[in-house]
Design a protein around this motif. Structure first.
Motif, short mmCIF file in Angstrom:
data_model
loop_
_atom_site.label_atom_id
_atom_site.label_comp_id
_atom_site.label_asym_id
_atom_site.label_seq_id
_atom_site.Cartn_x
_atom_site.Cartn_y
_atom_site.Cartn_z
N GLU A 296 -9.21 -3.67 0.89
CA GLU A 296 -9.16 -2.67 -0.62
C GLU A 296 -7.62 -2.66 -0.54
O GLU A 296 -7.05 -2.13 -1.83
N ALA A 297 -6.53 -2.89 -0.35
CA ALA A 297 -5.37 -1.86 -0.12
C ALA A 297 -4.39 -3.58 -0.88
O ALA A 297 -4.35 -4.22 -0.85
N ARG B 222 -7.71 2.42 0.82
CA ARG B 222 -8.15 3.67 1.31
C ARG B 222 -8.03 3.16 2.60
O ARG B 222 -8.01 4.97 3.11
N ASP B 223 -8.43 2.18 3.65
CA ASP B 223 -7.92 2.51 4.93
C ASP B 223 -7.35 2.74 5.94
O ASP B 223 -6.74 1.85 5.11
N PRO B 224 -6.82 3.94 6.64
CA PRO B 224 -4.81 3.74 6.91
C PRO B 224 -4.92 2.66 7.73
O PRO B 224 -3.20 1.57 7.49
N HIS B 225 -5.62 1.63 8.35
CA HIS B 225 -4.46 0.28 8.64
C HIS B 225 -4.77 -0.95 8.31
O HIS B 225 -3.65 -1.37 8.28
N HIS B 226 -5.51 -0.70 6.73
CA HIS B 226 -5.02 -1.81 5.82
C HIS B 226 -3.71 -1.41 4.96
O HIS B 226 -3.42 -2.37 5.01
N ILE B 227 -3.55 0.06 5.17
CA ILE B 227 -2.09 -0.15 3.85
C ILE B 227 -1.30 0.34 4.85
O ILE B 227 -0.44 -0.41 4.32
N ALA B 228 -1.36 0.63 6.02
CA ALA B 228 -0.04 0.26 7.39
C ALA B 228 0.55 -1.76 7.47
O ALA B 228 1.27 -1.94 7.48
N GLU B 229 -0.69 -2.18 7.79
CA GLU B 229 -0.81 -3.15 8.32
C GLU B 229 -0.05 -4.37 6.68
O GLU B 229 0.85 -5.12 7.22
N ALA B 230 -1.14 -3.62 5.37
CA ALA B 230 -0.40 -4.41 3.55
C ALA B 230 1.18 -3.73 4.01
O ALA B 230 1.98 -4.95 2.76
#
Length: 200
Positions: free
Chosen positions: A102-103, A163-171
């Motif tokens: 979603e990121a 939405r997901d902090p892990h996904h945002i940071a990794e993206a």
């Protein structure tokens, strides 16, 4: 072709860092920072920027991971700057739009010799979130500051959605990596330094 490599060490009362990189690698990495989620992010950076990267770091993580994470960013930026040399023949500019579920993140990099960071779009509260129970969301921007200022990059990172902090940071790290990969690439059509000033 001159090898675009660097090996650096940094010792302070807060951290001990050994880092080596090859800008013309294949994305191989060997990373132990003592901060597991940061290992994950730096591994993604290496893989998607096609930079071979080795990091060994320890620090006062019993107090907070902040010092160790920041200091690695400083050394990584310094190593990038050293490995780039006079920047002859590089593409100079790179941009990437990278999704992770979603990121969605856009990153633009200019190997300009002028340190600057524009970083926006992380959702409210992201900076307070503990990703993996130990990596504070605020450190993502802090790492990009450390790298950009020490490598003398102009960097724009924009979180378009997520939405997901892990996904945002990794993206964010993957988008930065892909943009940097384009910018550092040697362009066969460029024989000198890609600047009207004659220096970067």
């Amino acid at each position: 072709m001159t090898k675009r490599t660097a090996t650096l060490q940094r010792e302070t009362s807060e951290s001990s860092i050994e880092l080596s990189l090859d800008l013309d690698g294949t994305g191989e990495s060997d990373i132990e920072t003592s901060v597991p989620f940061y290992d994950h992010l730096l591994t993604a950076f290496a893989k998607h920027s096609l930079t071979d990267l080795r990091v060994r770091a320890t620090g006062d993580t019993h107090i907070d991971m902040h010092h160790t994470v920041e200091d690695i960013g400083i050394v990584l930026g310094q190593a990038i700057k050293q490995a780039l040399g006079d920047k002859r023949g590089i593409s100079r500019y790179g941009d990437a739009l990278v999704p992770l579920d979603e990121a969605l993140v856009q990153a633009v990099v200019d190997i300009s010799g002028r340190p600057y960071l524009v970083h926006s779009g992380e959702p409210a509260g992201f900076e307070f979130h503990l990703i993996g129970g130990h990596f504070t969301g605020s450190m993502v921007r802090h790492v990009f500051e450390a790298i950009s200022f020490n490598a003398a990059l102009t960097t724009h990172v924009t979180v378009i959605g997520g939405r997901d902090p892990h996904h945002i940071a990794e993206a964010e790290f993957k988008a930065f990596a892909r943009a940097f990969r384009q910018a550092k690439a040697l362009d066969p059509l460029i024989s000198g330094i890609p600047s009207t000033k004659g220096a970067l």
